[in-house]
Scaffold this motif. Structure first.
Motif, short mmCIF file in Angstrom:
data_model
loop_
_atom_site.label_atom_id
_atom_site.label_comp_id
_atom_site.label_asym_id
_atom_site.label_seq_id
_atom_site.Cartn_x
_atom_site.Cartn_y
_atom_site.Cartn_z
N PRO A 25 0.82 -1.21 0.00
CA PRO A 25 0.00 0.00 0.00
C PRO A 25 0.86 1.25 0.00
CG PRO A 25 0.08 -0.96 2.19
CD PRO A 25 0.77 -1.91 1.27
N ASP A 26 0.25 2.37 -0.34
CA ASP A 26 0.98 3.62 -0.47
C ASP A 26 0.74 4.50 0.75
OD1 ASP A 26 2.55 5.57 -1.49
OD2 ASP A 26 1.00 6.41 -2.79
N THR A 27 1.02 3.97 1.93
CA THR A 27 0.78 4.72 3.15
C THR A 27 2.09 5.30 3.67
OG1 THR A 27 1.07 2.75 4.50
CG2 THR A 27 -1.15 3.23 3.74
N ALA A 28 2.00 5.95 4.82
CA ALA A 28 3.18 6.64 5.34
C ALA A 28 4.07 5.74 6.18
CB ALA A 28 2.73 7.83 6.19
N SER A 29 3.59 4.56 6.56
CA SER A 29 4.36 3.71 7.46
C SER A 29 5.62 3.19 6.78
CB SER A 29 3.48 2.55 7.93
OG SER A 29 3.06 1.81 6.81
N PRO A 30 6.62 2.80 7.59
CA PRO A 30 7.87 2.32 7.02
C PRO A 30 7.64 1.09 6.16
CG PRO A 30 8.04 2.55 9.41
CD PRO A 30 6.65 2.89 9.05
N LEU A 31 8.58 0.89 5.25
CA LEU A 31 8.47 -0.20 4.29
C LEU A 31 8.39 -1.56 4.98
CD1 LEU A 31 10.72 -0.08 1.13
CD2 LEU A 31 8.41 -0.94 1.37
N TYR A 32 9.25 -1.77 5.97
CA TYR A 32 9.26 -3.11 6.57
C TYR A 32 7.95 -3.39 7.27
CZ TYR A 32 10.17 -0.97 11.13
OH TYR A 32 10.07 -0.24 12.27
N GLU A 33 7.26 -2.33 7.73
CA GLU A 33 5.95 -2.54 8.33
C GLU A 33 4.93 -2.94 7.27
OE1 GLU A 33 4.96 -2.77 11.32
OE2 GLU A 33 6.61 -1.94 12.49
N LYS A 34 5.05 -2.33 6.12
CA LYS A 34 4.15 -2.72 5.03
C LYS A 34 4.36 -4.17 4.65
CE LYS A 34 4.29 1.89 2.93
NZ LYS A 34 4.70 2.59 1.71
N VAL A 35 5.63 -4.56 4.61
CA VAL A 35 5.92 -5.96 4.27
C VAL A 35 5.33 -6.88 5.33
CG1 VAL A 35 7.75 -7.64 3.89
CG2 VAL A 35 8.00 -5.31 3.01
N LYS A 36 5.46 -6.49 6.61
CA LYS A 36 4.88 -7.30 7.68
C LYS A 36 3.36 -7.42 7.52
CE LYS A 36 6.39 -6.49 11.98
NZ LYS A 36 6.91 -5.69 13.13
N ASP A 37 2.74 -6.28 7.24
CA ASP A 37 1.29 -6.31 7.05
C ASP A 37 0.90 -7.20 5.87
OD1 ASP A 37 0.78 -4.71 9.17
OD2 ASP A 37 0.65 -2.84 8.04
N TYR A 38 1.66 -7.05 4.81
CA TYR A 38 1.40 -7.85 3.61
C TYR A 38 1.45 -9.34 3.95
CZ TYR A 38 2.50 -10.04 -0.89
OH TYR A 38 2.52 -10.86 -1.99
N ILE A 39 2.47 -9.72 4.69
CA ILE A 39 2.63 -11.13 5.03
C ILE A 39 1.52 -11.59 5.99
CG2 ILE A 39 4.12 -12.78 6.24
CD1 ILE A 39 6.51 -11.08 5.16
N LEU A 40 1.24 -10.78 7.00
CA LEU A 40 0.19 -11.15 7.95
C LEU A 40 -1.17 -11.28 7.26
CD1 LEU A 40 0.94 -9.15 11.23
CD2 LEU A 40 1.09 -11.60 10.81
N THR A 41 -1.41 -10.34 6.35
CA THR A 41 -2.69 -10.40 5.63
C THR A 41 -2.81 -11.70 4.84
OG1 THR A 41 -2.69 -8.00 5.43
CG2 THR A 41 -4.16 -9.22 3.96
N ASN A 42 -1.74 -12.03 4.16
CA ASN A 42 -1.78 -13.25 3.35
C ASN A 42 -1.84 -14.51 4.19
OD1 ASN A 42 -1.91 -12.24 0.71
ND2 ASN A 42 0.26 -11.72 0.78
N ILE A 43 -1.30 -14.44 5.40
CA ILE A 43 -1.48 -15.58 6.30
C ILE A 43 -2.94 -15.64 6.74
CG2 ILE A 43 -0.97 -16.47 8.62
CD1 ILE A 43 1.86 -15.43 8.31
N GLY A 44 -3.48 -14.48 7.07
CA GLY A 44 -4.86 -14.42 7.55
C GLY A 44 -5.87 -14.92 6.52
#
Lengths: 243, 243
Positions: free
Chosen positions: A5-24
Motif C-alpha cells: 500500500p501507499d501509506t506513510a508507514s515504514p516499508l518493513y511494516e508494510k511488508v509485515k502487514d502484507y505477510i500477515l494479511t496473506n497468512i490471515g
DNA sequence: TATACATACATGTATATACTTTTCCCGCGT
DNA sequence: ACGCGGGAAAAGTATATACATGTATGTATA
C-alpha cells in the motif's frame, strides 16, 4: 505494481502487514513453506534486508518459524495474550479473525455482601456497581463476565451500554490499573452458568478471579468464567534481566 | 582492543551483552543519556547498523527507551509476572505448612511424536526425556506432572531420583530459563489422570501447558494437571511498562 | 527581546553487497 | 542398494553508504 500500500508507514511494516494479511486470508497454507526472502524481493521490489527484517520481527513476535537452510513456516496458533490483558476478550476474539458480540444480563447498583465488601477492602459497607455480561465468539458463548466496580473511581459505570463498548475498554479508559491479582481455578458449571454459556451442568470451566487496583484503592473485582472446551488462557514472556 | 568478548555468538549479541552488563554494573547512571550510536561505533569498532540492531532489540525488549533526535536512555525496571514460580509446587505446599511427597511413575528416554518434536522446534526428530510424577499434599494427590526434557541441555535427567529432588528444582539448577510460555485450560479428567489423582473421571482439572526456553532452545515442555477442587493458581503484580 | 532560520546531531529506514552457516538433494561411484 | 560428496538454496550476519526525520541550540534578523 508493487503489492504494497501507499501509506506513510515504514516499508518493513508494510511488508509485515502484507505477510500477515496473506497468512490471515489463507493464501499460504498452514504447513507449506512461505516464499523465500529472494522471492519476496522479486515480488515486492524491496531489498532483501528489508524483507529479512520484516520476517525476523514476525518470527520474534511468534507468527513465523524460520529454519536456516530450510525456509519459513507459519507458526502454530498461539494464545498470545499476556495475563494482564486477558480481560480484553473482545479484542482477542477480533484478533483471531472471529466475530465478537456481547449480551448484557445485569447492570445495576447494589449493596455488597460482607464478603464482597471485604474484597474491596472497604472499612464500611458502601454501594457497588454490578454487571453480568456474556461474550460470544461467532455466536457461541465463551465467557460469562461478572464485575463489581468501585463507584468512587468509576461513577457512571451503570449508565454505559456494554453491548457496544466492552467493559474492559471502558474501564481501561476511565482509570489506570496499577496492580492486578489473578486467581485461576477449574470448576464445574453450576445451573445458571451452564444456562448462560449453553453448556451442560458440570462441564469444566476456567474460573478467573481478578482484582485490580488504582493506587491503594480496589477498582474492580471480576469473576470471569470461560467455557473450558472453547477457550484457554495463554501468556509468554522473558524473565531476561541479567544474572 | 575491542571491549567485546571473543566468543562464538553473533556480534550484535555481544554488543547487547556489553550494554546490558554496563547497565547492570551502573556504569551509566539511570537517568543520563547512553552513548550515541556513533560513539558505540568508535568505542567498539563495529558498524553503526550492528550497534543499531543491538539497541533496537534491547529497546523492544524493554530495557531501553530511545527518542529520535535526542538519545538513548535506560528504561524503568519492568514488572516480572509471578507465573514463573507456580511450577514449584513442592515449595508451595511446604510454604503452606503442609507435607509434600511425590511419586515417580515414569522416567524414560523416548522418541517423540511429530507433534511433540514440533513443540521443541526440532528440525529433525531427536530423543527426549519423559517423566511423569504425582505430587501429594498431605497424602492427597493434587497434581499430575508430565514433563519432556531436551537432553542436549539436561543430559542426566533420566538418572535422577525425583522422589527426593523436585523436578522443578533440578531443572532450575541445571539450566537458566530465558523465556516461558503458559497455556491454561480447564479439562475433564480422563481415565488415567483420574486414577493417578484419585478423582472421578470427568472431574474438572486445571491444565497448565508450559514451555521453557534456554536462549533459543526449547528446554522443557510440561503438562501439569491440577485437581480443580483442590488447587488454584494465583499471581499478583503491578504493570507499569507500556505497549 | 523575541522570533525565525540554519545547523549539528541524534535516531530511523532502505539498499547493495559480501560472506557464513545450515540444510536438502541429486548424482556418482562402489 | 548404499553412501558419500558437492552444489544449490535458504536463512543469518556484517558492513558501507545514503537519505529521512526528529530535536536542540545558537545566531541572525525583525
Amino acid at each position: 505494481m508493487s503489492a504494497l500500500p501507499d501509506t506513510a508507514s515504514p516499508l518493513y511494516e508494510k511488508v509485515k502487514d502484507y505477510i500477515l494479511t496473506n497468512i490471515g486470508t489463507g493464501k499460504w497454507s498452514k504447513d507449506r513453506k512461505l516464499p523465500s526472502e529472494n522471492e519476496f524481493v522479486a515480488a515486492l521490489g524491496v531489498s532483501r534486508m528489508t524483507v529479512h527484517r520484516a520476517l525476523r520481527e514476525l518470527t520474534s513476535a511468534g507468527f513465523l518459524i524460520r529454519l536456516q537452510g530450510v525456509g519459513t513456516f507459519i507458526a502454530p496458533p498461539k494464545p498470545q495474550s499476556t495475563l494482564i490483558e486477558i480481560n480484553n476478550i473482545a479484542a482477542e476474539i477480533v484478533a483471531r479473525g472471529n466475530r465478537h458480540r456481547s449480551e448484557v444480563l445485569v447492570l445495576e447498583r447494589i449493596t455488597p455482601t460482607k464478603e464482597l465488601s471485604l474484597s474491596f477492602e472497604f472499612a464500611r459497607r458502601a454501594a457497588l456497581y454490578h454487571s453480568v455480561v456474556v461474550n460470544f465468539e461467532n455466536d457461541l458463548p465463551v465467557q460469562l463476565e461478572e464485575r463489581f466496580v468501585n463507584p468512587s473511581l468509576i461513577p457512571d459505570y451503570d449508565k454505559q451500554d456494554f453491548s457496544k463498548t466492552a467493559t474492559y475498554d471502558y474501564l481501561m479508559q476511565k482509570t489506570p490499573v496499577t496492580e492486578v491479582e489473578h486467581i485461576i481455578s477449574a470448576v464445574p458449571a453450576d445451573a445458571e452458568t451452564a444456562r448462560h454459556l449453553a453448556i451442560d451442568i458440570g462441564s469444566c470451566c476456567l474460573l478467573l478471579h481478578r482484582r485490580t487496583w488504582t493506587g491503594a484503592v480496589v477498582a474492580t473485582v471480576s469473576r470471569l468464567t470461560y467455557v473450558g472446551s472453547r477457550y484457554s488462557l495463554g501468556s509468554r514472556y522473558s524473565p531476561s534481566r541479567k544474572t
